[in-house]
Design an enzyme around this catalytic site. Structure first.
Site, PDB file in Angstrom:
ATOM      1  N   ASP A 109       4.490  -0.463  -7.032  1.00 24.20           N
ATOM      2  CA  ASP A 109       3.238  -0.773  -7.735  1.00 24.20           C
ATOM      3  C   ASP A 109       2.088   0.013  -7.104  1.00 24.20           C
ATOM      4  OD1 ASP A 109       1.846  -2.275  -9.774  1.00 24.20           O
ATOM      5  OD2 ASP A 109       0.954  -3.471  -8.175  1.00 24.20           O
ATOM      6  N   ARG A 156       0.852  -1.192   0.000  1.00 22.91           N
ATOM      7  CA  ARG A 156       0.000   0.000   0.000  1.00 22.91           C
ATOM      8  C   ARG A 156       0.888   1.243   0.000  1.00 22.91           C
ATOM      9  NH1 ARG A 156      -3.303  -2.560  -1.843  1.00 22.91           N
ATOM     10  NH2 ARG A 156      -5.395  -3.055  -1.138  1.00 22.91           N
ATOM     11  N   GLU A 198      -2.757   7.515  -5.130  1.00 27.32           N
ATOM     12  CA  GLU A 198      -3.073   6.972  -6.460  1.00 27.32           C
ATOM     13  C   GLU A 198      -4.557   7.045  -6.809  1.00 27.32           C
ATOM     14  OE1 GLU A 198      -1.566   2.954  -5.763  1.00 27.32           O
ATOM     15  OE2 GLU A 198      -3.596   2.172  -5.758  1.00 27.32           O
ATOM     16  N   HIS A 231      -0.512  -0.362  -9.947  1.00 31.22           N
ATOM     17  CA  HIS A 231      -1.244  -1.316  -9.104  1.00 31.22           C
ATOM     18  C   HIS A 231      -1.715  -2.537  -9.911  1.00 31.22           C
ATOM     19  CE1 HIS A 231      -3.203  -1.184  -4.946  1.00 31.22           C
ATOM     20  NE2 HIS A 231      -3.202  -2.432  -5.353  1.00 31.22           N
TER      21      HIS A 231
HETATM   22  P1  NAD Z   1      -2.339 -11.118   4.685  1.00 28.90           P
HETATM   23  O1  NAD Z   1      -3.352 -10.524   5.595  1.00 28.90           O
HETATM   24  O2  NAD Z   1      -2.400 -12.568   4.362  1.00 28.90           O
HETATM   25  O3  NAD Z   1      -0.868 -10.829   5.314  1.00 28.90           O
HETATM   26  C1  NAD Z   1      -0.491  -9.615   5.858  1.00 28.90           C
HETATM   27  C2  NAD Z   1       0.603  -9.897   6.889  1.00 28.90           C
HETATM   28  O4  NAD Z   1       1.101  -8.641   7.353  1.00 28.90           O
HETATM   29  C3  NAD Z   1       0.068 -10.632   8.141  1.00 28.90           C
HETATM   30  O5  NAD Z   1       0.897 -11.752   8.392  1.00 28.90           O
HETATM   31  C4  NAD Z   1       0.160  -9.606   9.270  1.00 28.90           C
HETATM   32  O6  NAD Z   1       0.464 -10.167  10.520  1.00 28.90           O
HETATM   33  C5  NAD Z   1       1.299  -8.728   8.770  1.00 28.90           C
HETATM   34  N1  NAD Z   1       1.305  -7.362   9.274  1.00 28.90           N
HETATM   35  C6  NAD Z   1       0.262  -6.526   9.440  1.00 28.90           C
HETATM   36  N2  NAD Z   1       0.702  -5.309   9.841  1.00 28.90           N
HETATM   37  C7  NAD Z   1       2.054  -5.404   9.911  1.00 28.90           C
HETATM   38  C8  NAD Z   1       3.082  -4.497  10.270  1.00 28.90           C
HETATM   39  N3  NAD Z   1       2.819  -3.225  10.620  1.00 28.90           N
HETATM   40  N4  NAD Z   1       4.372  -4.937  10.267  1.00 28.90           N
HETATM   41  C9  NAD Z   1       4.661  -6.214   9.930  1.00 28.90           C
HETATM   42  N5  NAD Z   1       3.727  -7.122   9.572  1.00 28.90           N
HETATM   43  C10 NAD Z   1       2.447  -6.712   9.580  1.00 28.90           C
HETATM   44  O7  NAD Z   1      -2.362 -10.214   3.392  1.00 28.90           O
HETATM   45  P2  NAD Z   1      -1.870 -10.617   1.926  1.00 28.90           P
HETATM   46  O8  NAD Z   1      -2.992 -11.248   1.190  1.00 28.90           O
HETATM   47  O9  NAD Z   1      -0.556 -11.303   2.008  1.00 28.90           O
HETATM   48  O10 NAD Z   1      -1.680  -9.147   1.307  1.00 28.90           O
HETATM   49  C11 NAD Z   1      -0.648  -8.289   1.779  1.00 28.90           C
HETATM   50  C12 NAD Z   1      -0.838  -6.912   1.185  1.00 28.90           C
HETATM   51  O11 NAD Z   1      -0.600  -6.941  -0.216  1.00 28.90           O
HETATM   52  C13 NAD Z   1      -2.286  -6.376   1.270  1.00 28.90           C
HETATM   53  O12 NAD Z   1      -2.550  -5.812   2.510  1.00 28.90           O
HETATM   54  C14 NAD Z   1      -2.306  -5.366   0.187  1.00 28.90           C
HETATM   55  O13 NAD Z   1      -1.840  -4.147   0.727  1.00 28.90           O
HETATM   56  C15 NAD Z   1      -1.286  -5.853  -0.826  1.00 28.90           C
HETATM   57  N6  NAD Z   1      -1.874  -6.265  -2.111  1.00 28.90           N
HETATM   58  C16 NAD Z   1      -1.421  -5.680  -3.247  1.00 28.90           C
HETATM   59  C17 NAD Z   1      -1.933  -6.021  -4.475  1.00 28.90           C
HETATM   60  C18 NAD Z   1      -1.395  -5.414  -5.755  1.00 28.90           C
HETATM   61  O14 NAD Z   1      -1.929  -5.684  -6.827  1.00 28.90           O
HETATM   62  N7  NAD Z   1      -0.361  -4.597  -5.714  1.00 28.90           N
HETATM   63  C19 NAD Z   1      -2.971  -6.958  -4.553  1.00 28.90           C
HETATM   64  C20 NAD Z   1      -3.423  -7.565  -3.374  1.00 28.90           C
HETATM   65  C21 NAD Z   1      -2.861  -7.207  -2.159  1.00 28.90           C
END
Ligand code: NAD
Length: 331
Positions: A260, A236, A265, A297
């Site tokens: 990304d 994000r 954005e 993104h």
């Molecule tokens: P998820 O919920 O499975 O995993 C997130 C992990 O982050 C968890 O293990 C949690 O404990 C950890 N976490 C939360 N806050 C934290 C912090 N401050 N410091 C360290 N660890 C922390 O989520 P996911 O499905 O793996 O997705 C991760 C991120 O990827 C999403 O939140 C989203 O921002 C991003 N994403 C991006 C795209 C893209 O197209 N660019 C698409 C989907 C998701």
């Protein structure tokens, strides 16, 4: 026959909806645009609703759906911040999301970005286009197998990325507020983000945006990085202080970045900005920066994700119609 109203469908999704409809013997009706007070009446007579909102769903919509006997709205994305969950619950409307649709898609894109950075693909392209075909240090690459990769956030996506990086021979280290057992197959946890960034040649983020990590990656943090390190953020935008990232690159605190996401954005992605232009000075600087690879993104955007998001949205709708609930419920 069960009937579902499907709002906000892109052309590329039409064949997926048609196939799902046939496979499940359910009638579907495509409705243009997102679900709003103006077009909610088009759902009357249907058994369920799915949509892909990026605008608020006001109280009136839940009330109307309740009046029509509809029991749910299936949002086709992971995020569901456009819904008033309390109002939905008050009106007996179950809101569901698509929590996981293809973590592999994002992880594979991060790997692509990492390889593009360490193999200096952008510089190679520029020089090649100019006719400069010399072998020279500016285009000499590194090897993932000799690098330490830091994975911050070891949830669904982070774990797969860790596995992919490890399969290239990289030494993978990780940090998460809540470390998990499965990830330790691929990485060694560090106790703090600071410890991780000091050791890593590539730092990659997979964390949600929270109040605690707003602008966590700022000038002070980049000072701890190796000057040869690369930074990749597909999580994000708000986790990174963009202004300070640019300064860190200009001052040589880090070697390059792939982004990304961008903190502001919202109005530019995913939109065709060719005619209107981009009047955000910070985004213009990102786009023009020679050490930044920017993408709009799209890490998740693969044929698998597009198919899964639509199918899971439709499945959740049918699940509520048939069983009264869904495993993807968020309220
Ligand atoms: P998820 O919920 O499975 O995993 C997130 C992990 O982050 C968890 O293990 C949690 O404990 C950890 N976490 C939360 N806050 C934290 C912090 N401050 N410091 C360290 N660890 C922390 O989520 P996911 O499905 O793996 O997705 C991760 C991120 O990827 C999403 O939140 C989203 O921002 C991003 N994403 C991006 C795209 C893209 O197209 N660019 C698409 C989907 C998701």
């Amino acid at each position: 026959m069960t009937k579902i109203a499907v709002y906000q469908v892109r052309e590329e999704e039409l064949p997926i909806v048609e196939k799902w409809s046939k496979d499940n013997n359910v009638e579907v009706k495509i409705i243009d645009g997102q679900l709003t007070p103006e077009n909610v009446h088009l759902a009357k007579g249907f058994d369920g609703v799915t949509t892909s909102q990026n605008m608020k769903v006001p109280t009136e919509v839940y009330k109307k759906l309740h009046e029509y006997g509809i029991k749910q709205i299936a949002q086709r994305s992971a995020g569901f911040d456009y819904y008033d969950l309390e109002e939905a619950t008050k009106n007996d409307i179950i809101i569901s999301n698509v929590p996981v649709y293809s973590p592999e898609s994002i992880a594979e894109f991060v790997l692509t970005q990492a390889l593009m950075l360490i193999r200096k693909v952008r510089t190679i392209e520029e020089k090649t286009n100019e006719g400069d075909f010399r072998w020279q240090p500016a285009i000499r690459g590194g090897l993932l197998g000799e690098m330490t990769v830091g994975v911050i956030g070891t949830g669904h996506i982070g774990r797969i990325a860790a596995r992919l990086f490890k399969s290239f021979g990289a030494n993978v280290i990780g940090y998460d507020l809540y470390p998990n057992e499965e990830a330790t197959k691929y990485l060694e946890y560090k106790d703090t983000v600071e410890e991780l960034v000091k050791e890593a040649d590539i730092v990659t983020l997979y964390v949600p945006a929270t109040a605690d990590n707003f602008h966590q990656f700022n000038y002070e943090m980049f000072k701890l990085f190796k000057p040869t390190a690369y930074f990749i953020n597909d999580a994000r935008g708000s986790v990174v202080d963009t202004e300070e990232l640019i300064k860190s690159l200009d001052d040589g605190l880090i070697a390059g970045a792939a982004l990304d996401t961008y903190e502001n954005e919202g109005s530019y992605i995913p939109v065709d900005n060719r005619e209107t232009g981009i009047d955000d000075g910070l985004l213009q600087r990102l786009l023009a920066h020679p050490k930044i690879l920017f993408t709009p993104h799209i890490a998740h955007y693969t044929n698998v994700s597009v198919r899964n998001i639509m199918n899971i949205g439709l499945d959740s709708t049918l699940e509520v119609i048939e069983t009264g609930d869904t495993k993807n419920r968020v309220n």
